[in-house]
Motif scaffolding. Structure first.
Motif, PDB file in Angstrom:
ATOM      1  N   PRO A 139       0.830  -1.221   0.000  1.00 34.26           N
ATOM      2  CA  PRO A 139       0.000   0.000   0.000  1.00 34.26           C
ATOM      3  C   PRO A 139       0.857   1.261   0.000  1.00 34.26           C
ATOM      4  O   PRO A 139       1.781   1.402   0.798  1.00 34.26           O
ATOM      5  N   LYS A 147      -4.868   5.073  -0.187  1.00 36.12           N
ATOM      6  CA  LYS A 147      -3.728   4.213  -0.495  1.00 36.12           C
ATOM      7  C   LYS A 147      -4.063   3.340  -1.698  1.00 36.12           C
ATOM      8  O   LYS A 147      -5.228   3.014  -1.952  1.00 36.12           O
ATOM      9  N   GLN A 149      -2.329   0.020  -4.357  1.00 37.59           N
ATOM     10  CA  GLN A 149      -1.288  -0.985  -4.594  1.00 37.59           C
ATOM     11  C   GLN A 149      -1.700  -1.873  -5.758  1.00 37.59           C
ATOM     12  O   GLN A 149      -2.890  -1.996  -6.080  1.00 37.59           O
ATOM     13  N   SER A 173     -12.372  -0.552   0.391  1.00 38.80           N
ATOM     14  CA  SER A 173     -11.436  -0.905  -0.687  1.00 38.80           C
ATOM     15  C   SER A 173     -12.196  -1.279  -1.943  1.00 38.80           C
ATOM     16  O   SER A 173     -13.298  -1.849  -1.885  1.00 38.80           O
TER      17      SER A 173
END
Length: 250
Positions: A139, A147, A149, A173
């Motif tokens: 992340p 964040k 990734q 998320s």
């Protein structure tokens, strides 16, 4: 007529013995060459070496082999600086699978301690899990509270890579699939997003691309061959290589 038959039988026998001797010589030469390539390239396993062309012994007499094919199952290629990525702490090596090289015009020394090919072409595969090591898979802050990734790479079809970007914001998320183009620039494989995802917050392109776009340097390949082209495929990124005056041993 009897003498002619005897002569023909002798010729056939001698021809058969020559073929046997030629094939035995090829077998031992291939094993010797495989051992030398293993030592020269510091390989964990002995590669496959196949010497093409017949007869072999006449090629030996000339000091040059027409065609030598080499197969290396797993090759740990150096990434140059030890990072090889757009971020820090990247892999120092990257595994290249099923490297196959076709060497033409292989000249060798009298004691077989060295061999150099006039030209070489080949192909190999970099698995997606290996290339993933070059991406920002941890992340990374895009913005305070946001964040992102890279969580996966796969075949996107039509020569594209599908890059899965996981974005976390406000405790929630979401994963965004991004189709990306993969190219070769010198000794570097580059992955560049064709279109950027529409995130939960608006960010500058450069911030998003710091995650979606990444690259992997491949500094050393066997014998000094170089990257030539790259394309996404089902099981990974397929690369082609080529070179001249390629050292097989010594």
């Amino acid at each position: 007529m009897r003498a002619l038959r005897i002569l023909l039988i002798v010729v056939v026998i001698l021809g058969g013995l020559f073929v046997i001797a030629d094939r035995v010589a090829v077998y031992f030469a291939e094993n010797e060459a495989a051992d030398k390539v293993k030592t020269t390239e510091n390989l964990a396993a002995t590669p496959d070496v196949s010497i093409k062309g017949f007869p072999f012994l006449t090629q030996v007499a000339s000091g040059e082999l027409d065609d030598v094919q080499i197969g290396i199952k797993d090759y740990e290629a150096d990434t140059g600086t030890g990072t090889g990525t757009s971020g820090k702490g990247g892999p120092k090596t990257i595994r290249i699978d099923d490297l196959k090289a076709d060497m033409k015009g292989v000249e060798f020394s009298g004691d077989y301690s060295s061999a150099t090919a006039a030209t070489a072409t080949g192909s190999a595969t970099i698995a997606y899990d290996e290339l993933l090591k070059a991406a920002k898979s941890q992340p990374t802050d895009l913005f305070p509270g946001v964040k992102a990734q890279v969580v996966g790479l796969s075949d996107g079809g039509n020569g594209k890579i599908k890059v899965d970007i996981k974005v976390t914001a406000a405790g929630a998320s979401q994963t965004y699939p991004v189709l990306s183009t993969v190219t070769v620039d010198g000794d570097t494989v580059k992955v560049h997003a064709d279109n950027l995802p529409k995130l939960v917050v608006d960010l500058a392109d450069s911030r998003i691309r710091s995650i979606t776009d990444f690259q992997q340097t491949i500094d050393q390949l066997p014998g000094g061959v170089k990257l030539d082209s790259v394309q996404a495929a089902q099981n990974g990124v397929e690369i082609t290589v080529k070179g001249s005056n390629v050292k097989l041993a010594g």
